[in-house]
Scaffold this motif. Structure first.
Motif, PDB file in Angstrom:
ATOM      1  N   THR A  28      35.363  -2.053  10.990  1.00 33.93           N
ATOM      2  CA  THR A  28      36.097  -3.183  10.439  1.00 33.93           C
ATOM      3  C   THR A  28      37.546  -2.808  10.171  1.00 33.93           C
ATOM      4  O   THR A  28      38.471  -3.567  10.478  1.00 33.93           O
ATOM      5  CB  THR A  28      35.424  -3.641   9.126  1.00 33.93           C
ATOM      6  N   GLN A  32      40.892  -4.530  11.707  1.00 31.72           N
ATOM      7  CA  GLN A  32      41.924  -5.081  10.827  1.00 31.72           C
ATOM      8  C   GLN A  32      43.299  -4.516  11.173  1.00 31.72           C
ATOM      9  O   GLN A  32      44.271  -5.262  11.276  1.00 31.72           O
ATOM     10  CB  GLN A  32      41.611  -4.744   9.364  1.00 31.72           C
ATOM     11  N   ARG A  39      40.845  -8.135   5.615  1.00 33.67           N
ATOM     12  CA  ARG A  39      39.381  -8.092   5.688  1.00 33.67           C
ATOM     13  C   ARG A  39      38.798  -9.496   5.482  1.00 33.67           C
ATOM     14  O   ARG A  39      37.871  -9.904   6.165  1.00 33.67           O
ATOM     15  CB  ARG A  39      38.860  -7.114   4.634  1.00 33.67           C
ATOM     16  N   THR A  40      39.386 -10.230   4.528  1.00 30.56           N
ATOM     17  CA  THR A  40      38.935 -11.594   4.240  1.00 30.56           C
ATOM     18  C   THR A  40      39.079 -12.483   5.470  1.00 30.56           C
ATOM     19  O   THR A  40      38.165 -13.249   5.809  1.00 30.56           O
ATOM     20  CB  THR A  40      39.760 -12.193   3.078  1.00 30.56           C
ATOM     21  N   LEU A  42      39.228 -11.529   8.618  1.00 30.63           N
ATOM     22  CA  LEU A  42      38.274 -11.065   9.632  1.00 30.63           C
ATOM     23  C   LEU A  42      36.898 -11.673   9.384  1.00 30.63           C
ATOM     24  O   LEU A  42      36.278 -12.236  10.299  1.00 30.63           O
ATOM     25  CB  LEU A  42      38.194  -9.534   9.631  1.00 30.63           C
ATOM     26  N   TYR A  43      36.431 -11.609   8.133  1.00 29.09           N
ATOM     27  CA  TYR A  43      35.091 -12.119   7.825  1.00 29.09           C
ATOM     28  C   TYR A  43      35.038 -13.647   7.800  1.00 29.09           C
ATOM     29  O   TYR A  43      33.972 -14.228   7.968  1.00 29.09           O
ATOM     30  CB  TYR A  43      34.574 -11.531   6.505  1.00 29.09           C
ATOM     31  N   ARG A  44      36.192 -14.305   7.608  1.00 25.02           N
ATOM     32  CA  ARG A  44      36.212 -15.767   7.669  1.00 25.02           C
ATOM     33  C   ARG A  44      35.875 -16.234   9.092  1.00 25.02           C
ATOM     34  O   ARG A  44      35.127 -17.180   9.292  1.00 25.02           O
ATOM     35  CB  ARG A  44      37.578 -16.309   7.256  1.00 25.02           C
ATOM     36  N   PRO A  47      31.682 -13.558  10.335  1.00 22.92           N
ATOM     37  CA  PRO A  47      30.980 -13.068   9.147  1.00 22.92           C
ATOM     38  C   PRO A  47      30.094 -11.843   9.387  1.00 22.92           C
ATOM     39  O   PRO A  47      29.753 -11.135   8.441  1.00 22.92           O
ATOM     40  CB  PRO A  47      30.117 -14.261   8.717  1.00 22.92           C
ATOM     41  N   ASN A  48      29.720 -11.598  10.645  1.00 22.54           N
ATOM     42  CA  ASN A  48      28.878 -10.424  10.913  1.00 22.54           C
ATOM     43  C   ASN A  48      29.189  -9.875  12.308  1.00 22.54           C
ATOM     44  O   ASN A  48      29.888 -10.493  13.107  1.00 22.54           O
ATOM     45  CB  ASN A  48      27.384 -10.775  10.772  1.00 22.54           C
ATOM     46  N   ARG A  49      28.631  -8.707  12.559  1.00 25.49           N
ATOM     47  CA  ARG A  49      28.894  -7.984  13.819  1.00 25.49           C
ATOM     48  C   ARG A  49      28.444  -8.777  15.047  1.00 25.49           C
ATOM     49  O   ARG A  49      29.119  -8.792  16.066  1.00 25.49           O
ATOM     50  CB  ARG A  49      28.185  -6.627  13.746  1.00 25.49           C
ATOM     51  N   LEU A  52      30.846 -11.425  15.963  1.00 24.67           N
ATOM     52  CA  LEU A  52      32.053 -10.813  16.527  1.00 24.67           C
ATOM     53  C   LEU A  52      31.811 -10.430  17.990  1.00 24.67           C
ATOM     54  O   LEU A  52      32.632 -10.723  18.863  1.00 24.67           O
ATOM     55  CB  LEU A  52      32.465  -9.588  15.711  1.00 24.67           C
TER      56      LEU A  52
END
Length: 198
Positions: A28, A32, A39-40, A42-44, A47-49, A52
């Motif tokens: 992660t 980034q 990080r926020t 990226l996860y927005r 949310p998971n691998r 992605l």
């Protein structure tokens, strides 16, 4: 527009990291840094691998479509179309992106690639449209576009997921020979490069 840009940056950064390190080595933090997002953020978007990686597979299809459009614009003659597609396949195989993705989670990657297969068939079908029209003019009847595009896409996908085969001579010329034979079956006139194919 900015949100699309951030999502695209994340996907592009992840794709480049996969090419350089393989899917199991990406973190992660590395994504980034390379995409210059928090990080926020990226996860927005992811949310998971799995989401992605699914996004990266879609990005790969988008990238193939973009590259084909650029290459076709540079060489618009329909007689060059098959060579353009082969050039792109060889370029992608050298990158080994599919192989690197496959090492991370083979089951998931195969399922995601299977889900994107129809889109990839449609991309190839659009790129080959002028070739098919030319074949239909020669034959005076429709050709099986969907079948040919399907077979070619699946063959190319297998090349993306496997190491380069140990074939005698030039791999690119071997691919040309295979698909020129397919076009010959359609009695399609293509430039005579037979002297180059050993």
């Amino acid at each position: 527009m900015q949100q699309v840009d951030k999502r695209q940056r994340i996907l592009e950064a992840t794709f480049q990291l996969i090419l350089s390190s393989g899917v199991d080595q990406i973190s992660t933090a590395a994504i980034q840094r390379k995409s210059d997002v928090s990080r926020t953020t990226l996860y927005r978007y992811f949310p998971n691998r799995q989401e992605l990686l699914e996004g990266v597979i879609g990005y790969m299809s988008d990238d193939v479509e973009r590259r084909l459009q650029v290459m076709i614009a540079e060489r618009p003659d329909p007689r060059d179309r098959l060579d353009i597609i082969i050039d792109l396949v060889v370029e992608r195989q050298v990158q080994q992106a599919g192989m690197r993705l496959l090492r991370g989670d083979p089951g998931f990657v195969m399922e995601a690639l299977n889900q994107s297969m129809q889109r990839n068939i449609d991309i190839l079908d659009a790129a080959m449209s002028d070739v098919y029209k030319s074949a239909e003019n020669v034959l005076g009847e429709p050709v099986h576009r969907e079948l040919i595009s399907n077979l070619m896409t699946r063959f190319f996908a297998s090349l993306m997921l496997l190491p380069s085969p140990e074939l005698p001579g030039d791999f690119r010329l071997t691919l040309q020979a295979i698909f020129r034979s397919l076009m010959l079956d359609l009695r399609l006139e293509l430039p005579d490069d037979s002297a180059k194919i050993g």
